[in-house]
Design a protein around this motif. Structure first.
Motif, short mmCIF file in Angstrom:
data_model
loop_
_atom_site.label_atom_id
_atom_site.label_comp_id
_atom_site.label_asym_id
_atom_site.label_seq_id
_atom_site.Cartn_x
_atom_site.Cartn_y
_atom_site.Cartn_z
N ALA A 79 0.82 -1.21 0.00
CA ALA A 79 0.00 0.00 0.00
C ALA A 79 0.85 1.26 0.00
CB ALA A 79 -0.92 -0.01 1.22
N THR A 80 1.97 1.24 0.74
CA THR A 80 2.80 2.45 0.78
C THR A 80 3.41 2.74 -0.58
OG1 THR A 80 4.24 0.97 2.00
CG2 THR A 80 3.69 3.03 3.07
N CYS A 81 3.69 1.65 -1.33
CA CYS A 81 4.30 1.88 -2.65
C CYS A 81 3.25 2.38 -3.65
CB CYS A 81 4.89 0.58 -3.21
SG CYS A 81 5.75 -0.44 -2.01
N ASP A 82 2.06 1.81 -3.62
CA ASP A 82 1.11 2.02 -4.73
C ASP A 82 -0.18 2.74 -4.36
OD1 ASP A 82 2.88 0.66 -6.37
OD2 ASP A 82 2.04 -1.29 -5.86
N GLY A 83 -0.41 2.99 -3.06
CA GLY A 83 -1.68 3.59 -2.62
C GLY A 83 -1.99 4.90 -3.31
N PHE A 84 -0.96 5.69 -3.54
CA PHE A 84 -1.07 7.02 -4.12
C PHE A 84 -1.81 7.02 -5.47
CE2 PHE A 84 0.91 10.64 -6.41
CZ PHE A 84 0.56 11.64 -5.51
N PHE A 85 -1.70 5.88 -6.20
CA PHE A 85 -2.31 5.83 -7.54
C PHE A 85 -3.84 5.75 -7.50
CE2 PHE A 85 1.88 3.64 -8.21
CZ PHE A 85 2.47 4.71 -8.85
N TYR A 86 -4.39 5.57 -6.30
CA TYR A 86 -5.84 5.30 -6.22
C TYR A 86 -6.60 6.43 -5.52
CZ TYR A 86 -4.08 0.93 -7.81
OH TYR A 86 -3.43 -0.01 -8.57
N ARG A 87 -6.15 7.67 -5.73
CA ARG A 87 -6.84 8.81 -5.13
C ARG A 87 -8.29 8.88 -5.62
NH1 ARG A 87 -2.78 13.05 -6.93
NH2 ARG A 87 -2.27 11.26 -8.19
N GLY A 88 -9.20 8.92 -4.66
CA GLY A 88 -10.62 9.07 -5.00
C GLY A 88 -11.26 7.81 -5.57
N GLN A 89 -10.54 6.68 -5.53
CA GLN A 89 -11.05 5.44 -6.11
C GLN A 89 -11.47 4.46 -5.02
OE1 GLN A 89 -10.99 5.42 -9.38
NE2 GLN A 89 -9.06 6.22 -10.19
N GLU A 90 -12.17 3.39 -5.43
CA GLU A 90 -12.52 2.32 -4.48
C GLU A 90 -11.45 1.23 -4.55
OE1 GLU A 90 -16.59 1.06 -4.63
OE2 GLU A 90 -17.31 3.11 -4.85
N ILE A 91 -11.15 0.70 -3.37
CA ILE A 91 -10.04 -0.26 -3.26
C ILE A 91 -10.52 -1.44 -2.43
CG2 ILE A 91 -7.82 -0.59 -2.06
CD1 ILE A 91 -7.10 2.25 -2.70
N GLU A 138 -2.83 -1.71 6.14
CA GLU A 138 -2.91 -1.26 4.75
C GLU A 138 -4.27 -0.62 4.49
OE1 GLU A 138 0.71 -3.19 2.85
OE2 GLU A 138 -1.07 -3.52 1.68
N ALA A 139 -5.34 -1.25 5.01
CA ALA A 139 -6.69 -0.70 4.81
C ALA A 139 -6.76 0.72 5.40
CB ALA A 139 -7.72 -1.61 5.46
N LEU A 140 -6.23 0.88 6.60
CA LEU A 140 -6.27 2.20 7.26
C LEU A 140 -5.47 3.22 6.45
CD1 LEU A 140 -5.77 1.00 10.94
CD2 LEU A 140 -7.77 2.25 10.09
N PHE A 141 -4.28 2.82 6.04
CA PHE A 141 -3.41 3.73 5.28
C PHE A 141 -4.08 4.15 3.97
CE2 PHE A 141 -0.04 4.18 2.02
CZ PHE A 141 0.55 5.33 2.51
N LEU A 142 -4.73 3.18 3.32
CA LEU A 142 -5.32 3.46 2.00
C LEU A 142 -6.49 4.43 2.08
CD1 LEU A 142 -4.98 -0.13 0.50
CD2 LEU A 142 -3.90 1.95 -0.38
N THR A 143 -7.09 4.60 3.27
CA THR A 143 -8.19 5.57 3.39
C THR A 143 -7.66 7.00 3.18
OG1 THR A 143 -7.95 5.73 5.79
CG2 THR A 143 -9.58 4.16 4.96
N ASN A 144 -6.34 7.20 3.24
CA ASN A 144 -5.77 8.52 2.95
C ASN A 144 -5.99 8.90 1.49
OD1 ASN A 144 -4.69 8.94 5.48
ND2 ASN A 144 -2.89 7.70 5.01
N PHE A 145 -6.17 7.89 0.64
CA PHE A 145 -6.30 8.16 -0.79
C PHE A 145 -7.69 7.79 -1.31
CE2 PHE A 145 -2.08 6.45 0.23
CZ PHE A 145 -1.31 7.57 0.00
N ALA A 146 -8.17 6.61 -0.89
CA ALA A 146 -9.35 6.02 -1.52
C ALA A 146 -10.64 6.68 -1.06
CB ALA A 146 -9.40 4.53 -1.19
N SER A 147 -11.69 6.55 -1.90
CA SER A 147 -13.01 7.02 -1.47
C SER A 147 -13.65 5.97 -0.57
CB SER A 147 -13.90 7.29 -2.69
OG SER A 147 -13.97 6.13 -3.49
#
Ligand code: FAD
Ligand code: NAP
Length: 313
Positions: free
Chosen positions: A137-149, A161-170
């Motif tokens: 997630a730290t490597c690739d999370g940034f690519f999913y701004r505003g997206q569902e993951i 990873e789920a918590l971290f990805l909420t920084n980017f994902a909808s």
């Protein structure tokens, strides 16, 4: 012509186990060489906050590993950016061939090759790796701004990873095959409180679904583990976080292993089934798998190697 370098102690791996072994072996005046491998700094370089390494209330994983590298270097460890591709344990000194062509010969070897992310083994997962499917997630999370993951797994890694990805994902959907998480309570609490995360209990990932042109993920098919019912979750990113397997490739045919691939050591030591070869960290530990326990074992391995070399003399 290939260069040959001799060292008393060759340390293979640059995670907490390898760097700590470097600090201790260098302070024992053994002039160790440490080969970093494909992931300098090891697994912690793939995460963000580390909150359980003593002396840091909170530190970023990559920063902690840079400090460990600096420490090992400052004590006198020679840190080399290379990958060991073959280890011959049948001769003395041991012979390690490397990707760069350099051949390292060593009187003692400390294996600290750690662990690597596991994959589900689905054809569709393989097909979309790098095109929506990731294990970092730290490597690739940034690519999913505003997206569902979606994130698959129920351990500390999956929840972090789920918590971290909420920084980017909808929205983040955590897919877990049971209705109970392995993750620590403090992480579970954070997960439950996060409004962007939905948890899909009793589900397994069946297939990653996507387009070919342009190549990318559009969703996942999931199966209820009790009813067998198949449903689809739309998403652009799929993060697999189902654990790690020991990186034992160099020694799996020559050393005793346990629990499906971890290097066996004599309890209370880092001695493997071959005298002069020591193992530390996640490579040998199926139970604790923490940075601090790996660092502790790195210390033990250097002290064990020092004693072994003294006895040889
Ligand atoms: P690793 O960190 O796995 O390092 C292995 C090293 O071996 C790498 O440098 C690699 O390049 C090298 N290597 C492998 N093969 C070769 C080769 N052939 N030649 C040369 N080098 C080689 N633990 C905690 O305590 N706190 C946390 O908050 C925490 N968060 C985590 C978050 C994530 C996402 C993950 C994946 C793990 C986390 N962990 C955490 C666990 C922790 O990272 C591991 O327990 C620890 O890194 C293990 O250290 P190690 O030195 O055994 O190996
Ligand atoms: P883990 O604890 O082994 O958990 C793996 C999870 O994935 C489990 O929930 C497991 O389900 C699930 N799983 C495994 N195979 C699966 C499959 N084929 N299909 C679907 N689900 C599957 O792995 P981890 O979370 O990567 O943690 C590894 C180690 O690193 C642990 O010791 C952990 O404590 C440490 N770590 C620590 C921290 C921290 O301290 N903050 C952070 C990250 C990692 P079941 O539960 O059903 O078995």
């Amino acid at each position: 012509m290939a260069e040959t370098r001799h060292t008393k102690v060759l340390i293979i791996g640059s995670g907490p186990a390898g760097y700590t072994a470097g600090v201790y072996a260098a302070r024992a005046m053994l002039s160790p060489i440490l080969v970093q491998g494909i992931e300098p700094g090891g697994q912690l370089t793939t995460t963000t906050e580390v909150e359980n390494y003593p002396s840091f209330v909170e530190v970023q994983g990559p920063e902690l590993m840079m400090k460990m590298e600096e420490h090992a270097r400052a004590m006198g460890t020679e840190v080399i950016g290379d990958i060991i591709t073959d280890l011959d344990t049948s001769t003395r000194p041991f012979i390690a061939k490397s990707d760069s062509g350099t051949v390292y010969t060593a009187d003692a070897v400390i294996l600290a090759t750690g662990a690597r992310a596991k994959w589900l083994g689905l054809e569709s997962e393989e097909a979309f790796k790098g095109f929506g499917v990731s294990a970092c997630a730290t490597c690739d999370g940034f690519f999913y701004r505003g997206q569902e993951i979606v994130v698959v797994g129920g351990g500390n890694t999956a929840v972090e990873e789920a918590l971290f990805l909420t920084n980017f994902a909808s929205k983040v959907t955590l897919i877990h095959r049971r209705d109970e998480l392995r993750a620590e309570k403090i992480l579970q609490d954070r997960l439950m409180k996060n409004e962007k995360i939905e948890t899909l209990w009793f589900h397994e990932l069946e297939e990653v679904v996507g387009d070919d042109n342009p190549k990318g993920v559009t969703g996942v098919k999931v199966k209820h583990t009790q009813t067998g019912e198949i449903s689809e979750v739309p998403c652009k990113g799929v993060f697999i976080a189902i654990g790690h397997a020991p990186a034992n490739e160099l020694v799996k045919d020559v050393l005793e292993l346990h629990n499906g691939g971890y290097v066996q050591v004599t309890p209370g030591t880092t001695e493997t089934s071959i005298p002069g070869i020591f193992a530390a960290g996640d490579l040998t530990d199926h139970k604790y798998r923490q940075a601090v326990t790996s660092a502790g074992m790195g210390c033990m391995a250097a002290l064990d190697a020092e004693r072994f070399l003294a006895e040889q003399e």
